[in-house]
Design a protein around this motif. Structure first.
Motif, PDB file in Angstrom:
ATOM      1  N   TRP A  43      16.876  17.769  71.519  1.00 42.43           N
ATOM      2  CA  TRP A  43      16.369  19.145  71.516  1.00 42.43           C
ATOM      3  C   TRP A  43      15.398  19.401  70.361  1.00 42.43           C
ATOM      4  O   TRP A  43      15.635  20.270  69.525  1.00 42.43           O
ATOM      5  N   ASN A  45      12.650  21.203  68.459  1.00 42.14           N
ATOM      6  CA  ASN A  45      12.043  22.536  68.547  1.00 42.14           C
ATOM      7  C   ASN A  45      12.645  23.386  69.656  1.00 42.14           C
ATOM      8  O   ASN A  45      11.960  24.206  70.268  1.00 42.14           O
ATOM      9  N   LYS A  47      13.499  22.640  72.678  1.00 37.87           N
ATOM     10  CA  LYS A  47      13.127  22.296  74.051  1.00 37.87           C
ATOM     11  C   LYS A  47      13.750  20.948  74.402  1.00 37.87           C
ATOM     12  O   LYS A  47      13.595  19.985  73.678  1.00 37.87           O
ATOM     13  N   LYS A  49      14.364  17.372  75.712  1.00 39.93           N
ATOM     14  CA  LYS A  49      13.619  16.164  76.047  1.00 39.93           C
ATOM     15  C   LYS A  49      14.639  15.050  76.187  1.00 39.93           C
ATOM     16  O   LYS A  49      15.842  15.272  76.017  1.00 39.93           O
ATOM     17  N   THR A  67      10.147  15.067  80.501  1.00 41.50           N
ATOM     18  CA  THR A  67      10.800  15.450  81.756  1.00 41.50           C
ATOM     19  C   THR A  67      11.643  14.286  82.281  1.00 41.50           C
ATOM     20  O   THR A  67      11.429  13.125  81.907  1.00 41.50           O
TER      21      THR A  67
END
Length: 95
Positions: A43, A45, A47, A49, A67
């Motif tokens: 994670w 930042n 987001k 991954k 993704t």
């Protein structure tokens, strides 16, 4: 009471099962061609991954993908992850 897991419970039967597991933040350890690999949700930042690499403890040997579809192109012993994940021996995974 002792809980046991069926030996095949960790195996991915279909590619969609792997994609679903990873998109929910799953972690997977597997063996392919005599080498152990680890795939983890990371994670940076805030987001999600995906980190993939040999389970040798060497962070520089790992790749990070944005993704699940990009992750599925990861080369595992010369083969694409998407082609082998249902055949690889799953050592451990988030169920």
């Amino acid at each position: 009471m002792k809980l046991t897991v069926n030996g095949n419970a960790y195996q991915f039967k279909m590619l969609s099962e792997f994609k679903s597991s990873m998109s929910r933040g799953g972690d997977v350890e597997f063996e392919w061609k005599g080498i152990d690999y680890t795939i983890s949700s990371v994670w940076p930042n805030g987001k999600m991954k995906f980190s993939a690499g040999p389970s040798n403890g060497m962070e520089e040997d790992s790749m990070v993908y944005a993704t699940v579809d990009e992750l599925l192109e990861y080369k595992v012993g010369g083969d694409r992850l998407r082609d082998i994940i249902t055949q690889a021996e799953i050592i451990d995974r988030t169920l």
